[in-house]
Design a protein around this motif. Sequence first.
Motif, mmCIF file in Angstrom:
data_model
loop_
_atom_site.group_PDB
_atom_site.id
_atom_site.type_symbol
_atom_site.label_atom_id
_atom_site.label_comp_id
_atom_site.label_asym_id
_atom_site.label_seq_id
_atom_site.Cartn_x
_atom_site.Cartn_y
_atom_site.Cartn_z
ATOM 1 N N LYS A 188 -10.015 65.577 38.790
ATOM 2 C CA LYS A 188 -11.458 65.601 38.944
ATOM 3 C C LYS A 188 -11.902 64.524 39.929
ATOM 4 O O LYS A 188 -11.569 63.355 39.789
ATOM 5 C CB LYS A 188 -12.136 65.373 37.594
ATOM 6 N N GLU B 19 -14.840 69.442 38.469
ATOM 7 C CA GLU B 19 -13.544 70.082 38.259
ATOM 8 C C GLU B 19 -13.384 71.191 39.296
ATOM 9 O O GLU B 19 -14.140 72.163 39.299
ATOM 10 C CB GLU B 19 -13.485 70.653 36.843
ATOM 11 N N GLN C 164 -6.397 74.053 39.251
ATOM 12 C CA GLN C 164 -6.083 73.368 38.007
ATOM 13 C C GLN C 164 -4.593 73.460 37.698
ATOM 14 O O GLN C 164 -3.978 72.479 37.267
ATOM 15 C CB GLN C 164 -6.906 73.977 36.867
#
Length: 634
Positions: free
Chosen positions: A599, A545, A593
């Motif tokens: 991912k 991530e 994000q």
Amino acid sequence: MRTRLVVLLAWAVVSGCQCNCSNRVDFTKDGGRAGGEGGGLAGDGGSAGGRATAGGQGGAGGGVAFDAGDGTTTTTIGPGGFTLDGGSGGVGSGVVTNPMGHIVLGTSSLDLGFMWVANNSTGWVSKYDTRTGKEVGRFWATIPKDCANSPNGPPCAGGSFQAALTAGPGKHNPSRTAIDRFGNVWVANRAVGQQGSVTKIANDPVDCVDRNGNGSIQTSRDLNNDGQISMNPADGEMILPTNFQDPNQYDECVLFSTPVGGPGGDVAARAIAVSAGIEGSAGDVWVAIYREQRVYKLSSLTGQPVPVSGGSGQTYIQLNFGPYGAIVDSKQRLWIVEIGQARFALIDANPGTLINDTIRAPANLNCAAYALGIDGKDRVWVPGWSQGARACRYDHSTQTWAAFDFSSARSQRNTAFAMGRGIAVDVLGTVYMSGYGGNTGQLIRFDAETGAVKPYGAAAFIDYSDAQSSAAIGVGLDSDGQPWVNNSSGNMVRVDNATGAILKSTQQDPGLYTYSDFTGYQLRNFTAPRGVYRRDFEGCGEEAEWRTLTWDASVPPNTTLSVTVRVANTIAELSQPGAARYGPFTTSPVDLQAQGVVKRKYLRAEFTLSSADRVTTPVLRSFQVTSFCGVMIQ
């Protein structure tokens, strides 16, 4: 009871890190920010750009990764870690490191080490080394299927374009070439009686695609270093598919071919040029269709038509004449010329709006046109063509024309200058024009302000005509400002600016026919001076991530700095058009994000530096990437 399993990425992508990464290692900036760091373009002691080597390492802390102990890893790149030649995943193009180890633009925006010239008769495009004149690659100018690079992925594209291309690769008459901001080449295929198209070919193998999945790139190379690409399949120097319906047999640096214009009929794709586009992109590709009198805008990622101004989704601009040549000036205006007439169309390339297509030279100046050039003052140049040894200049800022006559000029052989055909202008204000006369190969140079000839010794121009060097077509300038002429007879000729000495390439089949910006000189020096630094990072796996990207930089007036992010599960996929792409971003920090970054195992951060005045440079001092690899288990 809850047990937490944390998968740690201790070293990120920093190879050879000897620090104790169980504790945080702070990146200490050097104390040398002052002193005009963002003032002038930095030199590297040689030819800047390309895969430049570092001009200085600066302090410690080049590449440092630390693990915070909770699955979060931060990697800092700064002085000592800005590798530019591929080491540790860092690549620089058009940039160098200054004495403090920071990334800055080099003295030349990009190392223009190659020229790309189409052979209209045979259907291929040749890549030449501008320092030696050797042919180092040869590529079919069209591929009928596009499996690996299709914007929509497999299955492969088909239809009329595929059917037309099965007629054979030599049937599509490649002509103009244009170099984008990343050094890739775009080829306009006229395809008389066939389907017109535009093809993208990667300049750097890192941007090619391993279609057959064998772990290496199959592409054209001069394996025996004789300066000429062999067409013998046994030599392995050109990729020669036996079945053009099998994409696994294609040259893996020929990325895709996009149909443009309607099928069949007269000449299709005639003019091609690249504008700057959005920051961080390879630019916008513009291709003009002679028969339909239209100009299309293409995505530099996919080659597909994209909408122009107006909001209706229309992907082309309609003109009132057939476009023949194209070039972009520093104000991001696209100029289109009509053959035989000194008549222009002017288009605002951002967002794509027709300004005027009735600009025409006064009849008493006897101006004609064939090729098209632009100078540092955004004045447009055309060679005399049907009017003989002449050139004409148009200044849009004053809406004035000037004509220059060279009929009295004589070469070192005491020959007269033939009709002008190709034309280019360097950053010093010297105009270069080729002289075409069937069996003639000539080059003249003159001052862009006064039209005064700049002789080679006692000769007003160079006549290099011989049995192999004739029918001069286009003129291109290399990174040293040296002029090259491509000759339809089948070779390239360079005339040395200092001595007038002539360098000739090896011979290939007759049919060379390119007079666009086939080196990228105009784009780099007048359209979009820029450089790129990119760095690849490896996460803990496909579930990595990516959280934040921050950087420390100075961006003086007349400069810009932006960054784009790509993520993929393999290094090779990062270079493919289908890789997930985010940005460009101009403000630090970036919450990856919040930007929707998915991912993936690998992340590529690509910084683009540009200078509008070609004097001032932005400065990238350092940057950080943070990833998370923790997994919670009940």
